[in-house]
Write an enzyme that holds these catalytic residues in place. Structure first.
Site, short mmCIF file in Angstrom:
data_model
loop_
_atom_site.label_atom_id
_atom_site.label_comp_id
_atom_site.label_asym_id
_atom_site.label_seq_id
_atom_site.Cartn_x
_atom_site.Cartn_y
_atom_site.Cartn_z
N LYS A 1 0.83 -1.19 0.00
CA LYS A 1 0.00 0.00 0.00
C LYS A 1 0.87 1.25 0.00
O LYS A 1 2.05 1.21 0.37
CB LYS A 1 -0.94 0.03 1.20
CG LYS A 1 -0.27 0.26 2.54
CD LYS A 1 -1.29 0.31 3.67
CE LYS A 1 -0.62 0.63 5.00
NZ LYS A 1 -1.58 0.65 6.12
N ARG B 1 0.84 5.50 1.15
CA ARG B 1 0.17 6.43 2.05
C ARG B 1 0.76 7.82 1.89
O ARG B 1 1.99 7.98 1.79
CB ARG B 1 0.34 5.98 3.51
CG ARG B 1 -0.39 6.87 4.51
CD ARG B 1 -0.07 6.46 5.94
NE ARG B 1 -0.53 5.13 6.27
CZ ARG B 1 -1.76 4.85 6.67
NH1 ARG B 1 -2.66 5.81 6.78
NH2 ARG B 1 -2.10 3.61 6.96
#
Length: 326
Positions: free
Chosen positions: A202, A204
């Site tokens: 992921k 961020r």
């Protein structure tokens, strides 16, 4: 006020603030004592007042307060309780914060930022706390922020026992929501039979809190009963997106297990609609009925807290509760 018996010549007393009264009552029940009476209220200008209803002189006092919303109010209330206890000549004061506020702000990601978790630890020490007890701190380094003993409890045994009864342990893949929690996922995998690991890649943006983008799964999840593990669920965005990515990669099912159910904002809707078979958390934080949903399971952390308090009071071993790993 009931006092727990034991070899320690300083009696054990448990008191709690107003943040999570149900948990406090359950811990007291596990200890076989009554909660110490505390008078606490807010003035018209929002200042907080606290006073113990009985003497705590010479007592080993455990002050329980979980830092739920509004976080700042409950931290301040607990600080005032610590100060009141020291001024009332308590022998020792242990801050029991099942969920430690500001724990996610444990380092500087950019210039000119505070290290807020360190500040909170310093405030408790300055107020007069001798010891700190918490459950699944966001990062282990926070233990070093407090100048004194820290009992870092793990909810993993409670969560693992439940999850093991809900999945086919011969077909499990444990999934970390990001690369940073792979070590925790490894321990989970060993306790669930040594199955394979995976993690969600992921990204961020540090300037946008509570937002991340789940890109893909690294590891084999196709046809597997996946257990997605994390320390907390706040708005549910990270977990919900991770569940969707795992299911899109061909997983048979996804069970989410996390210690702290913050469940703020849109969490209920996101977790209901993401496709998870079950979301399992503990009651380190109060979860009101309006934030609960059909596939949410809340496990009691009270037995663990009571056992740890007993070990501390009797000069026993807290690490013995976790096979020497805490």
């Amino acid at each position: 006020m009931s006092i727990a018996p034991g070899p320690n010549r300083h009696p054990l007393v448990l008191a709690a603030g107003r943040a999570h009264p149900e948990l406090a009552k359950n811990v007291a029940k596990e200890l076989g004592i009554d909660l110490l009476g505390v008078s606490a209220y807010d003035f018209a200008n929002s200042e907080t007042y606290v006073r113990f209803s009985e003497s705590v002189r010479g007592m080993d006092l455990f002050l329980l307060q979980s830092h739920t919303m509004p976080v700042n109010q409950w931290i301040m209330e607990q600080l005032l309780m610590v100060d009141a206890a020291k001024r009332a000549s308590a022998h020792s004061v242990t801050v029991v914060a099942p969920f430690f506020g500001y724990a996610r702000q444990d380092k500087k990601s950019r210039g000119r930022e505070p290290i807020s978790a360190r500040l909170i630890a310093d405030l408790f020490k300055t107020a007069g706390a001798d010891r700190l007890m918490s459950v699944d701190l966001h990062t282990a380094q926070i233990q070093g922020f407090f100048d004194g003993p820290v009992d870092h409890l793990w909810a993993m045994p409670i969560l693992v026992d439940y999850v093991r009864s809900r999945v086919d342990t011969g077909n499990v893949t444990v999934v970390s929501p990001d690369a940073g929690r792979i070590r925790v996922a490894e321990i989970w995998a060993s306790k669930l039979g040594g199955g394979p690991l995976a993690f969600v890649h992921k990204t961020r943006d540090v300037t946008r809190p509570n937002q991340s983008v789940a890109n893909r799964v690294v590891g084999d999840v196709e046809g597997k009963d996946c257990v997605l593990v994390d320390d907390l669920i706040d708005t549910g965005g990270t977990i919900a997106e991770a569940v969707k990515v795992i299911m899109a990669a061909g997983a048979k099912s996804v069970t989410v297990a996390a210690t702290h159910g913050v469940l703020s904002g849109p969490a209920k809707e996101r977790l209901t609609e993401c496709g998870a078979r079950e979301v399992v958390v503990t009651d380190t934080l109060p979860i009101p009925q309006e934030r609960r949903f059909d596939n949410l399971k809340v496990l009691s952390i009270a037995p663990l807290l009571a056992s740890a308090i007993n070990e501390v009071h009797s000069d026993g071993s807290v690490t013995s509760l976790f096979d020497g790993n805490s």
